[in-house]
Design a protein around this motif. Structure first.
Motif, PDB file in Angstrom:
ATOM      1  N   ILE A 197       1.805  12.999  15.673  1.00  0.00           N
ATOM      2  CA  ILE A 197       2.721  13.007  16.769  1.00  0.00           C
ATOM      3  C   ILE A 197       2.866  11.456  17.242  1.00  0.00           C
ATOM      4  N   ASN A 198       1.701  11.047  17.650  1.00  0.00           N
ATOM      5  CA  ASN A 198       1.687   9.669  18.568  1.00  0.00           C
ATOM      6  C   ASN A 198       2.270   8.562  17.888  1.00  0.00           C
ATOM      7  N   ASN A 208       8.517  13.527  21.943  1.00  0.00           N
ATOM      8  CA  ASN A 208       7.628  14.465  21.035  1.00  0.00           C
ATOM      9  C   ASN A 208       8.931  15.480  20.377  1.00  0.00           C
ATOM     10  N   VAL A 250       2.897  22.427  19.838  1.00  0.00           N
ATOM     11  CA  VAL A 250       2.301  21.235  20.592  1.00  0.00           C
ATOM     12  C   VAL A 250       3.752  20.430  20.682  1.00  0.00           C
ATOM     13  N   SER A 260       1.381   9.773  24.589  1.00  0.00           N
ATOM     14  CA  SER A 260       0.571   8.808  25.398  1.00  0.00           C
ATOM     15  C   SER A 260       0.430   7.583  24.682  1.00  0.00           C
TER      16      SER A 260
HETATM   17  O1  KPL Z   1      -1.934  14.508  23.503  1.00  0.00           O
HETATM   18  C1  KPL Z   1      -0.789  14.212  23.460  1.00  0.00           C
HETATM   19  C2  KPL Z   1      -0.731  12.792  23.787  1.00  0.00           C
HETATM   20  O2  KPL Z   1       0.725  12.280  24.044  1.00  0.00           O
HETATM   21  O3  KPL Z   1      -1.391  11.984  23.670  1.00  0.00           O
HETATM   22  C3  KPL Z   1       0.265  14.939  23.179  1.00  0.00           C
HETATM   23  C4  KPL Z   1      -0.310  16.427  22.931  1.00  0.00           C
HETATM   24  C5  KPL Z   1       0.990  14.641  21.678  1.00  0.00           C
HETATM   25  C6  KPL Z   1       1.420  15.184  24.012  1.00  0.00           C
HETATM   26  O4  KPL Z   1       2.382  14.329  24.319  1.00  0.00           O
END
Ligand code: KPL
Length: 315
Positions: A197-198, A208, A250, A260
């Motif tokens: 994701i990040n 997200n 998630v 983040s």
């Molecule tokens: O942990 C996260 C992050 O942004 O570091 C998630 C789960 C991806 C939520 O934004």
């Protein structure tokens, strides 16, 4: 309890504020540049029900004694410095709620240089899923309690006696705390999801939830599956269906979040790419495995950070 929370970013603010509201005596340690401001304003937490302002003790270095528990609520790139700031502090239990892998190693090494003889007795790792967004030093938006996983005591090694202390502390402030067997697998699960994701949300500049659609979905899932190959080599096997379901859950739960890493890039700060995808790459390499997409995205994020931030160069 007397609790020291080092760091007043998103998670530090939410944890420190909630613990203070629950009646604990909380000292928050912030960078010297933010000291006066956070002292004057206190902590500010925004959630669905409005804004809560919380008064806590604010210092620019950890108090020397008399505390019960410490939470190092800093990003992985600040962890070694934060741990070294405990130099003059008598050893006390330390919670590590960072994203990424290899975090305990970093904290252990830094605490040894700070003169602690056996840091492993005090370090309790956590997998943190409390949704929080930083709004500035000592200010955060909180998306609800979320869950914090701690290792089942039999998996916490020499720090086992301290797991229950953190469990009770966090639960007393309303956080969902679960003691996880197979904790190493839970760390990998979170790291794989973060690795998928990040960096994609950070480079594309999207929240997200955008990952649910193409072209981001495929890009993110490819990273997820590459990472799962490294996890398997490390002994943590995830079937595609399992890890895909984790990813989907998630992404949907945090659809409105800016990850983040995206927040870090937006502010010209270093990112946690090395502790997340970098550790996955190193694990893969140690087993003779190449992960080309992960390698490429680490290079892209690293280049982006280097172009935008003087703090990005390792010190
Ligand atoms: O942990 C996260 C992050 O942004 O570091 C998630 C789960 C991806 C939520 O934004």
């Amino acid at each position: 309890m007397r609790v020291v929370v080092v760091g007043a970013g998103a998670i530090g603010t939410v944890l420190a504020g909630s613990l203070a509201v629950a009646g604990h005596s909380v000292t928050v340690v912030v960078r010297p540049a933010y000291l006066e401001r956070v002292r004057a304003d206190g902590l500010r937490i925004e959630d669905e029900s409005g804004t809560t302002r919380v008064r806590v003790t604010v210092e620019d270095r950890p108090p020397l004694d008399g505390e019960d528990l410490t939470i190092l609520a800093v990003k992985t790139f600040d962890l070694a410095d934060a741990a070294r700031s405990l130099r003059a502090v008598l050893p006390l239990p330390v919670l590590l709620p960072q994203n990424g892998l290899g975090v305990e190693r970093t904290a252990d090494a830094a605490l040894r240089t700070a003169g602690w003889s056996d840091p492993g007795r005090y370090l309790v790792r956590a997998v943190n899923s409390v949704p929080a967004t930083a709004l500035g030093p000592g200010a955060a938006r909180w998306g609800g309690h979320g869950e914090i996983l701690l290792p089942a005591p039999e998996e916490a090694g020499k720090a086992a006696p301290h797991v229950a202390e953190f469990q009770h502390l966090l639960a007393s402030a309303g956080f969902g705390v679960r003691l996880a067997s197979g904790f190493g697998r839970e760390l990998w699960r979170k790291a794989l999801v973060n690795a998928a994701i990040n960096p994609v949300t950070a480079l594309r500049g999207v929240p997200n939830g955008e990952l649910l659609g193409e072209p981001y979905r495929s890009e993110s899932l490819e990273l997820l599956h590459e990472g799962a190959r490294a996890a398997a080599r490390a002994g943590f096997v995830f079937a595609d269906a399992e890890i895909d379901a984790d990813w989907e859950r998630v992404v949907r739960f945090t659809a409105a979040n800016r990850s983040s890493m995206l927040q870090d890039l937006d502010r010209g700060r270093p990112t946690e790419i090395d502790a997340i995808s970098g550790e996955i790459l190193r694990t893969a390499a140690a087993h003779g495995l190449d992960l080309p997409r992960t390698r490429a995205i680490v290079e892209l994020v690293t280049a982006r950070v280097a172009a935008s931030s003087p703090r990005a160069q390792p010190s």
